[in-house]
Motif scaffolding. Structure first.
Motif, PDB file in Angstrom:
ATOM      1  N   GLN A 180     -11.537  -9.220  -8.767  1.00 48.85           N
ATOM      2  CA  GLN A 180     -10.312 -10.009  -8.666  1.00 48.85           C
ATOM      3  C   GLN A 180     -10.620 -11.488  -8.520  1.00 48.85           C
ATOM      4  OE1 GLN A 180      -7.370  -8.480  -6.084  1.00 48.85           O
ATOM      5  NE2 GLN A 180      -7.849  -6.363  -6.563  1.00 48.85           N
ATOM      6  N   ALA A 181     -11.699 -11.829  -7.796  1.00 48.46           N
ATOM      7  CA  ALA A 181     -12.067 -13.238  -7.698  1.00 48.46           C
ATOM      8  C   ALA A 181     -12.451 -13.784  -9.074  1.00 48.46           C
ATOM      9  CB  ALA A 181     -13.230 -13.393  -6.717  1.00 48.46           C
ATOM     10  N   ARG A 194     -13.594  -0.290  -5.570  1.00 48.70           N
ATOM     11  CA  ARG A 194     -13.234  -0.623  -4.192  1.00 48.70           C
ATOM     12  C   ARG A 194     -14.276  -1.542  -3.564  1.00 48.70           C
ATOM     13  NH1 ARG A 194      -9.180   1.596  -1.730  1.00 48.70           N
ATOM     14  NH2 ARG A 194      -7.995   3.177  -2.826  1.00 48.70           N
ATOM     15  N   TRP A 248     -16.014 -16.554  -1.559  1.00 50.07           N
ATOM     16  CA  TRP A 248     -16.049 -17.218  -2.866  1.00 50.07           C
ATOM     17  C   TRP A 248     -15.611 -18.671  -2.762  1.00 50.07           C
ATOM     18  CZ3 TRP A 248     -18.085 -14.461  -6.818  1.00 50.07           C
ATOM     19  CH2 TRP A 248     -18.151 -13.080  -6.653  1.00 50.07           C
ATOM     20  N   THR A 267     -15.962  -4.415  -1.621  1.00 50.40           N
ATOM     21  CA  THR A 267     -15.531  -5.122  -0.419  1.00 50.40           C
ATOM     22  C   THR A 267     -15.427  -6.623  -0.659  1.00 50.40           C
ATOM     23  OG1 THR A 267     -17.828  -5.179   0.264  1.00 50.40           O
ATOM     24  CG2 THR A 267     -16.456  -3.439   1.184  1.00 50.40           C
ATOM     25  N   LEU A 268     -16.247  -7.138  -1.587  1.00 50.87           N
ATOM     26  CA  LEU A 268     -16.136  -8.558  -1.914  1.00 50.87           C
ATOM     27  C   LEU A 268     -15.006  -8.834  -2.892  1.00 50.87           C
ATOM     28  CD1 LEU A 268     -19.792  -9.796  -2.343  1.00 50.87           C
ATOM     29  CD2 LEU A 268     -18.231 -10.235  -0.506  1.00 50.87           C
ATOM     30  N   HIS A 269     -14.477  -7.806  -3.523  1.00 51.89           N
ATOM     31  CA  HIS A 269     -13.456  -7.944  -4.564  1.00 51.89           C
ATOM     32  C   HIS A 269     -13.902  -8.930  -5.628  1.00 51.89           C
ATOM     33  CE1 HIS A 269     -10.386  -5.295  -3.144  1.00 51.89           C
ATOM     34  NE2 HIS A 269     -10.511  -5.773  -1.929  1.00 51.89           N
ATOM     35  N   ALA A 270     -15.101  -8.719  -6.122  1.00 52.75           N
ATOM     36  CA  ALA A 270     -15.660  -9.640  -7.110  1.00 52.75           C
ATOM     37  C   ALA A 270     -14.830  -9.642  -8.384  1.00 52.75           C
ATOM     38  CB  ALA A 270     -17.097  -9.239  -7.423  1.00 52.75           C
ATOM     39  N   GLN A 305      -5.207  -2.920  -2.758  1.00 59.00           N
ATOM     40  CA  GLN A 305      -6.485  -3.568  -3.046  1.00 59.00           C
ATOM     41  C   GLN A 305      -6.346  -5.065  -3.266  1.00 59.00           C
ATOM     42  OE1 GLN A 305      -9.653  -1.913  -4.101  1.00 59.00           O
ATOM     43  NE2 GLN A 305      -8.875  -0.275  -2.843  1.00 59.00           N
ATOM     44  N   ILE A 312      -2.935 -11.177  -8.284  1.00 55.62           N
ATOM     45  CA  ILE A 312      -3.341 -11.519  -9.654  1.00 55.62           C
ATOM     46  C   ILE A 312      -2.126 -11.482 -10.568  1.00 55.62           C
ATOM     47  CG2 ILE A 312      -4.896 -10.904 -11.518  1.00 55.62           C
ATOM     48  CD1 ILE A 312      -6.501 -11.579  -9.302  1.00 55.62           C
ATOM     49  N   VAL A 342     -10.807 -12.747   0.943  1.00 58.87           N
ATOM     50  CA  VAL A 342     -12.038 -12.630   0.150  1.00 58.87           C
ATOM     51  C   VAL A 342     -12.372 -13.951  -0.516  1.00 58.87           C
ATOM     52  CG1 VAL A 342     -12.940 -11.591  -1.944  1.00 58.87           C
ATOM     53  CG2 VAL A 342     -11.949 -10.167  -0.195  1.00 58.87           C
ATOM     54  N   LEU A 343     -11.316 -14.594  -1.039  1.00 57.20           N
ATOM     55  CA  LEU A 343     -11.560 -15.815  -1.807  1.00 57.20           C
ATOM     56  C   LEU A 343     -12.068 -16.941  -0.925  1.00 57.20           C
ATOM     57  CD1 LEU A 343     -11.133 -16.419  -4.768  1.00 57.20           C
ATOM     58  CD2 LEU A 343      -8.965 -17.428  -4.205  1.00 57.20           C
TER      59      LEU A 343
END
Lengths: 120, 204
Positions: free
Chosen positions: A60-61, A53, B162, A55-58, B148, B76, B157-158
């Motif tokens: 999935q990125a 979980r 990122w 928070t940055l969702h590393a 999620q 995804i 987030v991306l």
């Protein structure tokens, strides 16, 4: 969901891809096996991202980045395979032995034909 | 084996809470789709018909997309469907046909070291599965709560955390595209026209 399910599935898919990379002869089938290995890693990344979980969702990125890099890799790889096929007439990876080290020293004279497209 | 027994005890305790012997519907679906995916992957690396290998790879990659959906990573999953099933498989099929792959069975699809490869893969699979099962025996993913990997979450987030790798990746994709075009041009074998090619390439 038990975390072992996606982890075990990813490990088995990775080993299937590993077998394909080592056992296949056609270069395009080797590329397909590489895709299987990359997908196994992606599944691991997604599963651990959902578990942690973050928070940055590393995870999935990084999965998205891996998919993009895999697309680039398959493009470049297929271009190289096509060029090799056009120059050599075959795309079997175990027949492209021009740069392999020869076992007997007297066969080193054949390295002059390492690049027949240049000699032609 | 005292550590194993204690681990088993903790696993039993976790199982009593989570219901290890009564898997949830998501777990059953995950295992069934995973078996289909694994079977398609095995057929992909063992079939002797090259085009069938690419088509079985579609099944394997689609199964992985369904696994992403079951893990609540929706974005995804659809990216997987779009990029892998939409473009990578098509590229692979084009590559197979441009290298004049035989349509029927090709008896030399596997090289001579396939038994060594099988041994390496079996050893790697047993070691990895043993380590992974031993490590995550008492770990559960909590799939309840907010999703999620919806498009909104992934997009925020991306483009919030990122952005720089994302832009660098677009440059990488452009470089790969140009490289593929340069590599696969027809007149690369014509070495005499190399300077003309360079100027021509600069104009494009």
């Amino acid at each position: 969901m038990h975390l072992a399910y996606p982890a075990v599935l990813a490990a088995l898919l990775f080993c299937t891809g590993l077998y394909g990379v080592l056992a296949r002869r056609n270069a395009i089938l080797v590329l397909m096996s590489v895709e299987l290995m990359l997908n196994a890693v992606n599944l691991n990344l997604v599963a651990f991202d959902v578990w942690l979980r973050d928070t940055l969702h590393a995870g999935q990125a990084l999965t998205l980045f891996t998919i993009a890099i895999a697309a680039a890799e398959i493009g470049i790889g297929l271009a190289i395979v096509l060029m090799v096929y056009r120059n050599r007439g075959t795309s079997d990876v175990d027949r492209l032995r021009d740069t392999a080290e020869s076992r007997e020293p007297d066969t080193t004279g054949t390295t002059g034909t390492a690049r027949p497209e240049v000699a032609a | 084996m005292t550590p194993a027994s204690t681990a088993l005890a903790t696993a039993a305790a976790g199982a009593a809470e989570r219901g290890f012997l009564s898997p949830t519907g998501v777990e059953i679906a995950f295992v069934l789709v995973g078996l289909a995916t694994l079977g398609a992957a095995v057929v992909t690396v063992t079939t002797r018909q090259l085009v069938h290998a690419a088509l079985w790879l579609v099944v394997a990659l689609g199964g992985i997309a369904v696994e992403y959906l079951l893990l609540t990573a929706e974005f995804i999953a659809w990216v997987q469907v779009l990029i892998y099933l939409g473009s990578v498989i098509v590229l692979l099929l084009f590559g197979l046909m441009l290298t004049k792959a035989p349509i029927g069975r090709s008896p030399d699809a596997d090289s001579g070291n396939r038994w060594v490869a099988l041994g390496v893969a079996a050893v790697a699979a047993s070691a990895l599965v043993w380590v992974v099962v031993d490590a995550f025996r008492t770990t559960w993913i909590d799939l309840d709560g907010p999703v999620q990997g919806s498009t909104q979450v992934t997009g925020e987030v991306l483009f919030r955390h990122w952005v720089l790798p994302f832009e660098a990746l677009s440059v990488l994709l452009l470089a790969a595209l140009i490289g593929a075009i340069v590599l696969s041009r027809k007149d690369t074998a014509d070495t005499a026209a190399a300077p003309a090619d360079a100027t021509d390439q600069g104009e494009r």
